[in-house]
Design a protein around this motif. Structure first.
Motif, mmCIF file in Angstrom:
data_model
loop_
_atom_site.group_PDB
_atom_site.id
_atom_site.type_symbol
_atom_site.label_atom_id
_atom_site.label_comp_id
_atom_site.label_asym_id
_atom_site.label_seq_id
_atom_site.Cartn_x
_atom_site.Cartn_y
_atom_site.Cartn_z
ATOM 1 N N VAL A 170 -6.150 5.586 -0.925
ATOM 2 C CA VAL A 170 -5.440 4.884 -0.556
ATOM 3 C C VAL A 170 -5.641 4.055 -0.125
ATOM 4 C CG1 VAL A 170 -2.735 3.903 -0.681
ATOM 5 C CG2 VAL A 170 -3.634 5.674 -2.566
ATOM 6 N N GLY A 216 0.960 -1.353 -0.004
ATOM 7 C CA GLY A 216 0.075 0.067 -0.009
ATOM 8 C C GLY A 216 0.712 1.306 0.017
ATOM 9 N N LEU A 243 -6.611 -0.106 1.634
ATOM 10 C CA LEU A 243 -5.466 -0.424 2.236
ATOM 11 C C LEU A 243 -6.634 -0.971 3.533
ATOM 12 C CD1 LEU A 243 -3.197 -1.293 2.524
ATOM 13 C CD2 LEU A 243 -2.257 0.481 3.938
ATOM 14 N N GLN A 247 0.830 4.288 -2.825
ATOM 15 C CA GLN A 247 0.245 5.902 -2.278
ATOM 16 C C GLN A 247 1.484 6.488 -3.172
ATOM 17 O OE1 GLN A 247 -0.532 6.860 1.692
ATOM 18 N NE2 GLN A 247 1.351 8.298 2.130
#
Length: 430
Positions: free
Chosen positions: A396, A370, A400, A374
């Motif tokens: 994001v 993640g 996540l 990002q």
């Protein structure tokens, strides 16, 4: 580190395996209060920097603070590694070995930062590399302090952890204000931080805590270290990547964005005390007990974050002005969504730490993935301005958290089913 050894297993006072929720609650409240006091001292320090420095100098000081956050992620990884090692049967031998290695790695990292400081300063448009050189000198002290706090965490000595967390920022505030008065500019931030490391190191001494000499198996240690590295990568990049992207690609807005980040990260600081309290019990508890504790911890973290987010939405402009001055009032509109993104990051981090408690790499690995997603997204949208950077993080983090939550639920269900008795025994079994 003053840690004694014993041939018999450690007493429940020194190395508890199971604790009641009431004791954990008291520990959490104590750490929460310490966190509030520490946060007040840190924000007083940031306020002094914001009001005494020009916008470009404040941006440099914010990068130093961002470097502290990076170091904090590594230090927290060391702390969790120590805590998990002790909670799963490790003892004084493991604690001493990890502290020695942490000091060596910290000294090497400090030398590398000092050597590369001109390049780093040029990359992030800093006026001088001196703040980076000063910070490098404090890295080994900071890492050693983290290992000491890991011993205290595994032993549920939350009161001493809280004390060290309070005296550390108070020392930072006093030394930073003194350095600003002398006229050291952005370097004042680094000097204050290094002084606080030394004070925190002294306050975190385990004071002859007795642990047994048992060591965890090499396989379990390697698995836990691998999971910790992935967790660290995710934490470091998520917590600092936005500041790095803005400083490198939108330098004109770096000062105002740094102000938003400093105020918004109060959410992460408040949420971490919950992780500190529940981690040893997540390591040693059964699937059912750990799952229940994790649900309550996530709920508490979400509630704290939601309250702070609502406050940021309702009074963002006022908070920004009160914290860092009128020059940053226009950035107040970003404080609410930034606080919400940070709240989601706290929850995601808590779920990943629960995976680390099992010594598994899946959830920490998902956090690291993640972080990469990002960063790529923020680089792509940076040309559109800091508003896109904030909302990019929010999107994001929402994805996540959802992914981690679904994976965690499935994992705990499997663990519970494996540990449950078979309701349909084999009739041929006598």
């Amino acid at each position: 580190m003053s840690i004694g050894t014993a041939t018999a297993p450690a007493t429940p006072v020194d190395r508890p395996i199971r604790h009641t929720e009431g004791r954990l609650l008291r520990g959490g409240l104590g750490l929460g209060l310490a966190t509030l006091i520490a946060s007040a001292a840190n924000y007083a320090c940031n306020l002094a920097l914001g009001r005494r420095l020009q916008a470009d100098e404040f941006a440099d000081a914010a990068l130093v603070v961002s470097g502290l956050l990076l170091l904090s992620a590594v230090a927290l990884g060391l702390q969790l590694t120590i805590a998990r090692s002790i909670a799963t049967g490790g003892g004084a031998i493991a604690a001493r070995r990890i502290e020695r290695r942490a000091v060596i790695v910290g000294a090497s990292a400090g030398v590398a930062v000092a050597a590369l400081s001109p390049v780093i300063a040029s990359w992030f448009n800093m006026a001088s590399p001196m703040p980076l050189i000063v910070m490098g000198a404090g890295v080994p002290i900071f890492f050693s302090m983290a290992t000491r706090r890991g011993v205290l965490q595994a032993s549920h000595r939350f009161g001493q952890i809280g004390l060290s967390q309070v005296v550390e920022p108070l020392a930072r505030l006093a030394v930073t204000v003194l350095a600003l008065g002398i006229g050291l500019g952005a370097t004042s931030a680094a000097i204050g931080l290094v002084a606080s490391f030394a004070v925190g190191w002294v306050a975190s001494s385990p004071r002859a805590l007795r642990l047994d000499t048992t060591e965890a198996s090499p396989t379990a240690v390697r698995s836990a270290i691998g999971a910790t590295v992935l967790l660290l990568l995710g934490q470091v990049v998520i917590a600092n990547g936005d500041l790095w992207v803005v400083a490198a690609l939108i330098p004109a807005d770096a000062g105002s964005y740094a102000a938003v980040a400093l105020v918004g990260r109060l959410v992460f600081i408040a949420g971490w005390s919950i992780v500190t309290v529940v981690f040893p019990s997540l390591v040693s508890g059964s699937a059912k007990a750990s799952g229940t504790l994790l649900v309550k911890a996530v709920g508490a973290a979400a509630a704290v974050g939601a309250a702070l987010t609502l406050g940021a939405v309702g009074a963002g402009d006022t908070l920004i002005v009160a914290m860092v001055g009128d020059d940053y009032a226009s950035a107040g509109r970003l404080l609410g969504p930034y606080a919400l993104a940070t709240t989601l990051f706290v929850v995601a981090n808590l779920l990943a730490v629960a995976g680390l408690a099992d010594g598994r790499r899946l959830l920490p690995g998902m956090l690291a993935a993640g972080a990469i997603v990002q960063t790529v997204l923020l680089v792509l949208v940076a040309s559109r301005g800091v508003t896109w950077v904030v909302y990019g993080q929010l999107c994001v983090m929402a994805i996540l958290v959802t992914t981690l939550a679904l994976t965690t639920v499935a994992r705990y269900r499997r663990r519970t089913l494996r540990s449950a008795p078979n309701p349909f025994p084999d009739p041929s079994t006598p």
